[in-house]
Design an enzyme around this catalytic site. Structure first.
Site, short mmCIF file in Angstrom:
data_model
loop_
_atom_site.label_atom_id
_atom_site.label_comp_id
_atom_site.label_asym_id
_atom_site.label_seq_id
_atom_site.Cartn_x
_atom_site.Cartn_y
_atom_site.Cartn_z
N THR A 137 38.39 35.75 26.76
CA THR A 137 38.54 34.76 27.85
C THR A 137 38.49 33.35 27.27
OG1 THR A 137 37.60 36.20 29.52
CG2 THR A 137 37.21 33.85 29.83
N ARG B 287 39.38 44.38 40.73
CA ARG B 287 38.08 43.90 40.23
C ARG B 287 38.19 42.42 39.88
NH1 ARG B 287 36.40 41.32 35.16
NH2 ARG B 287 34.21 41.81 34.85
N VAL B 288 37.20 41.65 40.27
CA VAL B 288 37.15 40.24 39.90
C VAL B 288 35.86 39.99 39.15
CG1 VAL B 288 37.08 37.87 40.77
CG2 VAL B 288 38.54 39.56 41.91
N GLY B 289 35.96 39.33 38.02
CA GLY B 289 34.78 39.04 37.21
C GLY B 289 34.21 37.67 37.53
N ASP B 290 33.47 37.14 36.59
CA ASP B 290 32.77 35.87 36.81
C ASP B 290 33.66 34.65 36.64
OD1 ASP B 290 32.89 36.64 34.04
OD2 ASP B 290 31.67 34.89 33.61
N THR C 269 31.62 33.29 29.15
CA THR C 269 32.46 34.42 28.77
C THR C 269 31.59 35.61 28.44
OG1 THR C 269 34.14 35.26 27.26
CG2 THR C 269 32.62 33.62 26.36
N GLY C 270 32.02 36.78 28.82
CA GLY C 270 31.24 37.98 28.55
C GLY C 270 31.40 38.97 29.67
N GLY D 72 31.33 40.11 32.87
CA GLY D 72 31.31 39.29 34.07
C GLY D 72 30.35 39.72 35.16
N1 ASP Z 1 33.96 37.26 31.83
C1 ASP Z 1 35.24 37.88 31.89
C2 ASP Z 1 35.24 38.89 33.00
O1 ASP Z 1 34.27 39.60 33.16
C3 ASP Z 1 35.62 38.57 30.62
C4 ASP Z 1 35.41 37.76 29.39
O2 ASP Z 1 34.76 36.75 29.40
O3 ASP Z 1 35.95 38.16 28.37
O4 ASP Z 1 36.24 39.03 33.67
#
Ligand code: ASP
Length: 363
Positions: free
Chosen positions: A221, A249-252, A272-273, A275
């Site tokens: 990300t 699905r929706v992440g952070d 990032t990580g 989510g």
């Molecule tokens: N945080 C992002 C998500 O969960 C993924 C990422 O940061 O690589 O969608």
């Protein structure tokens, strides 16, 4: 794996982290650590994803990634140098990373379980607290541009899927066919995740799928935080999400307060990580709230969240941040997080893992 955090002062060195996990280096020759910040130093910090990877894992992708990260830093720096806004700077940096096939955003977005790409992004203006976010996009070349339009041209903060794309059409945003987002690397990553998922099926519980998607993942990300010459902060984040995520699905990343937050009274953060954890722990807002209400340093607050409760909960990832004085903070609890920053001197610094966390300016 050693956690990592970094504090860089575009204005003043804070030196908040413990020596085992941190590096503390001034980008610009500045006043002594004890001195009060003078006028804010403008600058830009970016990330391109955290994960448990080594420099060797990046292989021959490392140099083109470095080039793209450097180009992103310099694009943002150009905006800031001519007195442009931090919003324009973070957008300029992110568009470059979205156009690169090397990152999980825009062109290089990962595939969901059904072999489709669904893109998310958000942006926030620290001066006004206005924000824009988009999720589940299938045909938008630069999701960050659309997030900005939602902020500036709609009465809303967040728009998703077909509705967001209809809004994009009204505003002349660039559309691309779904095939634009195909990259061999993302496709193979999905095939591996599907294979592992199949193998794990007998033991599978409800959470098995995302764990499979996460295994060995290089998240990729992208995000940016900037402080401009007027002292205004902005932050933005863009992603394809996580490989093998469920449709819808929706992440952070598009969630204001989780993946992105900016407030002139405290700081700007891009996360990032994994989510789901960043959403549950409201990571970006929590860090800024600690700065605002507890007078924590941005690095101290970031470490408390990323190396503290997030890590304890099992939430892998990291953040980049900057406070209203231009102090850069970087913290991640994985072995790697592609990242870089540039201050008024216009000298970009790019790093990838804990291994290359050497003196500023070295490769
Ligand atoms: N945080 C992002 C998500 O969960 C993924 C990422 O940061 O690589 O969608």
């Amino acid at each position: 794996m050693k956690p990592f955090c970094l504090v860089v002062a575009l204005s003043v060195v804070a030196g908040a982290c413990s020596p085992s996990s941190t590096e503390s280096t001034p980008v610009a020759a500045a006043s002594s650590p004890a001195a009060a910040p003078q006028s804010p130093r403008w600058g830009l910090v970016i990330h391109a994803g955290a994960g448990n990877f080594t420099l060797a894992d990046l292989g021959e992708r490392r140099e083109p990634m470095r080039d793209a990260l450097t180009a992103a830093l310099m694009a943002g720096h150009e905006v800031l140098k001519r007195g442009g806004s931090s919003l324009d700077a973070v957008q300029a940096a992110i568009v470059i990373l979205e156009d690169s096939p090397y990152f999980n955003a825009g062109k290089g977005a990962v595939f969901n379980h059904d072999g489709k790409n669904e893109l998310d992004s958000s942006i926030m203006d620290g001066a006004t607290k206005r924000a824009g976010a988009v999720a589940g996009l299938r045909h938008i070349k630069n999701p960050v541009r659309l997030a900005r339009l939602v902020m500036e041209k709609s009465p809303h903060v967040m728009m998703v899927g077909e509705g967001a794309e209809a809004f994009a059409k009204e505003h002349g945003v660039t559309f691309v066919p779904e095939s634009y987002f195909y990259t061999e690397r993302s496709w193979q990553a999905l095939q591996r995740a599907l294979e592992e998922e199949k193998k794990a099926a007998q033991k599978a519980s409800g959470t098995a799928q995302l764990q499979v998607a996460r295994a060995g993942a290089y998240f990729g990300t992208v995000g940016a935080v900037a402080l401009d010459q007027k002292g205004n902060l902005a932050a933005a984040t863009s992603t394809g999400g996580m490989t093998n995520k469920r449709f819808g699905r929706v992440g952070d990343s598009p969630i204001i307060g989780a993946g992105t937050y900016a407030n002139n009274e405290s700081c700007g953060i891009s996360s990032t990580g994994h989510g789901e954890y960043f959403i549950r722990y409201s990571v970006a807002h929590d860090i800024c709230a600690r700065v605002q209400y507890k007078s924590d340093s941005v690095q101290g607050a970031a470490d408390a969240v990323v190396q503290g409760e997030l890590k304890t909960a099992g939430g892998e990832g990291g953040i980049i941040g900057m406070d209203h004085a231009g102090t850069v903070a970087i913290s991640f609890n994985t072995t790697g997080m592609s990242r870089g920053y540039v201050g008024e001197d216009g000298k970009p610094v790019v790093m990838f893992t804990t291994e290359d966390a050497g003196p500023i300016g070295t490769r």
